[in-house]
Design an enzyme around this catalytic site. Structure first.
Site, PDB file in Angstrom:
ATOM      1  N   LYS B  78      36.910   2.830  16.427  1.00 55.63           N
ATOM      2  CA  LYS B  78      35.832   3.487  17.184  1.00 55.63           C
ATOM      3  C   LYS B  78      36.251   3.645  18.641  1.00 55.63           C
ATOM      4  O   LYS B  78      36.893   2.741  19.203  1.00 55.63           O
ATOM      5  CB  LYS B  78      34.554   2.645  17.067  1.00 55.63           C
ATOM      6  CG  LYS B  78      33.311   3.310  17.651  1.00 55.63           C
ATOM      7  CD  LYS B  78      32.067   2.455  17.403  1.00 55.63           C
ATOM      8  CE  LYS B  78      30.819   3.065  17.987  1.00 55.63           C
ATOM      9  NZ  LYS B  78      29.610   2.273  17.717  1.00 55.63           N
ATOM     10  N   SER B 153      25.648   4.576  15.633  1.00 56.62           N
ATOM     11  CA  SER B 153      26.553   5.324  16.478  1.00 56.62           C
ATOM     12  C   SER B 153      27.989   5.390  15.955  1.00 56.62           C
ATOM     13  O   SER B 153      28.749   6.260  16.384  1.00 56.62           O
ATOM     14  CB  SER B 153      26.564   4.726  17.884  1.00 56.62           C
ATOM     15  OG  SER B 153      27.123   3.426  17.858  1.00 56.62           O
ATOM     16  N   SER B 177      24.436   0.156  14.358  1.00 56.96           N
ATOM     17  CA  SER B 177      25.445   1.210  14.494  1.00 56.96           C
ATOM     18  C   SER B 177      26.641   1.117  13.552  1.00 56.96           C
ATOM     19  O   SER B 177      27.451   2.037  13.506  1.00 56.96           O
ATOM     20  CB  SER B 177      25.953   1.258  15.934  1.00 56.96           C
ATOM     21  OG  SER B 177      25.013   1.890  16.755  1.00 56.96           O
TER      22      SER B 177
END
Lengths: 92, 484
Positions: B78, B153, B177
């Protein structure tokens, strides 16, 4: 939330908004605060001691100076000169 | 060779048996990324050259017979996890050109295993959102339906694993997330106990809630990644000294006799019936395996979203005050004074949702409102923790839906922040209580969209939630997305 309040928050947040953006932000924040207000109906009091029960000061590492990151690396993502960050003139 | 649906264990075997080299494996994934990611937009940066270099080193280790579980395994990361020399943007204009001068601890740990990094995945800007549509660079799509969101997210991480553009990825979870995008994309996502994994080098959103964790094809693979990244770190004072166990240790052990809690509030109004029915049907499957289903209650759930947004936004407003345009990050070309430069840099660099959270956080912390909002939210945090403790006195794990609905259409919700925030109802209490939880697929709706269920465990009991998720997965036929 009125425009005075949202302007005050924008100032605290160090953010610029146009008049239009302020109006939209005020409307958004009004609906958001409506949800946040639901917590007012709960009768609870924060106990700061309860949150610290898992902190063990004896577990802190020794306070020994170690080499830090090289200046060049620290400055690589910034506007810099003579090994210093460059900022606008602060003192006249 | 089609690697799209292979798990880490299968890839490990292939690498060890020399059926494929680390370089060939990396190349297979890079080819898939080139073929599919233009449409999917799961990556912000693809690190092809680094992957090739790392594959060479990994192969040397494999050849020497000293490979560990992740040696030569391609992994996506990420884009809020610092990678030395590789841009880490947080999907924000603010960090568009930020190249970290150091690695996050999790990257040091993965690199010591000689993983192969495929690239940096898209996300909601600064991890604030549940759709990946607030990304400034790559608005990721759902592999099951490109007209729907992948969740967020960590939407890029979930989508790339789902579409077979990586066998596993790292995500971060502040209010759901990792778990919610895993649910939306039909993969497995694990949010570890707060403190289990070092946050050093994770770009801070809400420091008391943030935690890094894996997204993979199943619970067993998540355990392998967690084995590699967990542990105390002197550079993160909140990382825990609780001993790191082998998180695969309980896999295969029966769930017979285990008590699984089903808190009624998680199945009430606001949860789509298709989701509720699917998770309750999974509960029945556990019952068939010999587990006991225990109905229970979490009365404070209705206040959880408010408490979460107040605490996380308060912390975000403080954490994001470091972005001044001076030390790193976007620097405005306008501004004659220091104050003007800071305001202009922040106003140009941050997107709408990030600004909204900063405003909310400063509101909750400002004079005259602090006790009513932040103080009350902190009190609710303690109440929610206490309610979890009560449930865990009699149960081993808790079963809930991961999200109130399946993945929704692109542009739905995003214009309505209230609707967007309320969609986090099923996940935020886990972060508030610092607990571990894993989301895995438990069914599909009529249109084939995945439905996720979450198994929540006691503090530092990741091994049990992995065991429980694995027991279900072994009896569940996952359907990969059609695009692969």
């Amino acid at each position: 939330m009125d425009l005075d309040m949202i302007s005050y928050l924008a100032k605290l947040s160090k953010l610029n908004f146009t008049e239009e953006e302020l109006k939209k932000a005020a409307a958004d924040m009004t609906s958001i605060i409506d949800i946040m207000d639901t917590i007012k109906e709960v009768d609870v009091v924060y106990n700061p001691l309860a949150d610290n029960k898992n902190m063990y000061l004896k577990d802190l590492r020794e306070d020994i100076a170690k080499d830090s990151m090289e200046t060049e690396k620290i400055l690589q993502n910034a506007k810099h000169s003579d090994n210093c960050f460059v900022v606008p003139k602060v003192v006249e | 060779m089609d690697v799209s649906q292979l798990k880490i264990r299968q890839l490990r075997e292939m690498l060890d048996k020399k059926q494929i080299s680390a370089a060939e494996l990396a190349d297979e994934y890079i080819k898939r990324i080139k073929k599919y990611d233009e449409k999917l937009e799961s990556y912000i940066t693809v690190t092809e050259e680094i992957a090739k270099e790392q594959a060479k080193t990994a192969q040397e280790r494999i050849n020497a017979g000293s490979a560990s579980a992740l040696t030569g395994i391609p992994i996506a990361v990420k884009d809020n996890i610092c990678t030395e020399g590789v841009k880490t943007t947080c999907a924000s204009r603010m960090l568009e050109n930020f190249v970290p001068p150091y690695n996050a601890t999790v990257m040091e740990k993965l690199n010591s295993e000689n993983i192969v990094m495929l690239g940096k995945t898209s996300m909601d800007e600064f991890a604030m959102g549940g759709s990946t549509q607030t990304s400034a660079f790559a608005k990721t799509k759902n592999p099951y339906d490109l007209n729907r969101v992948p969740g967020g997210s960590s939407g890029g991480s979930a989508a790339c694993v789902s579409a077979g553009l990586a066998p596993a990825a790292l995500g971060s979870d502040t209010g759901g997330s990792i778990r919610q995008p895993a649910a939306f994309c039909g993969v497995t996502g694990l949010k570890p106990t707060y403190g289990r994994v070092s946050r050093y080098g994770l770009v801070a959103f809400a420091s008391s809630l943030d935690q890094i964790g894996p997204i993979a094809r199943d619970a067993h693979d998540c355990a392998l990644v967690l084995n590699a990244i967990a542990g105390c770190d002197s550079r993160d004072g909140t990382s825990s000294r609780v001993a790191v166990e082998d998180f695969t240790a309980k896999i295969g052990m029966p769930v017979k006799g285990m008590k699984i809690a089903v808190p009624k509030e998680f199945y009430a109004e606001g949860i789509d019936s298709v989701v509720r029915d699917s998770v309750l049907s999974a509960a029945q499957k556990y019952k068939d395996m010999g587990a006991e289903i225990v109905e229970c209650s979490m009365p404070s759930l209705k206040y959880a979203v408010a408490a979460y947004y107040l605490i996380s936004s308060a912390e975000a407003s403080s954490n994001l005050s470091r972005y001044d345009g001076i030390k790193y990050g976007h620097r405005s070309s306008k501004g004659d004074s220091y104050g003007e430069l800071v305001c202009n840099s922040r106003s140009e660099g941050f997107g709408e949702e990030v600004k909204r959270r900063i405003l909310l956080g400063n509101y909750a912390l400002s004079s005259g409102y602090y006790d009513a909002y932040y103080g009350k939210a902190m009190a609710l945090k303690q109440k929610i923790r206490a309610e979890y403790e009560e449930i865990f006195k009699i149960c081993d794990v808790i079963l809930t839906p991961t999200a109130p609905s399946v993945a929704y259409g692109i542009n739905e919700n995003i214009t309505d922040p209230v609707k967007m925030y309320q969609a986090d109802i099923c996940t935020v209490t886990v972060n508030i209580a610092s607990l571990p939880a894993i989301s895995t697929t438990c069914g599909y709706d009529a249109k084939g969209m995945p439905i996720g269920m979450s198994i929540i465990g006691k503090h530092f009991d990741e091994a049990t939630i992995i065991q429980v998720a694995d027991a279900f997965e072994k009896n569940f036929e996952a359907v990969p997305p059609k695009m692969v």
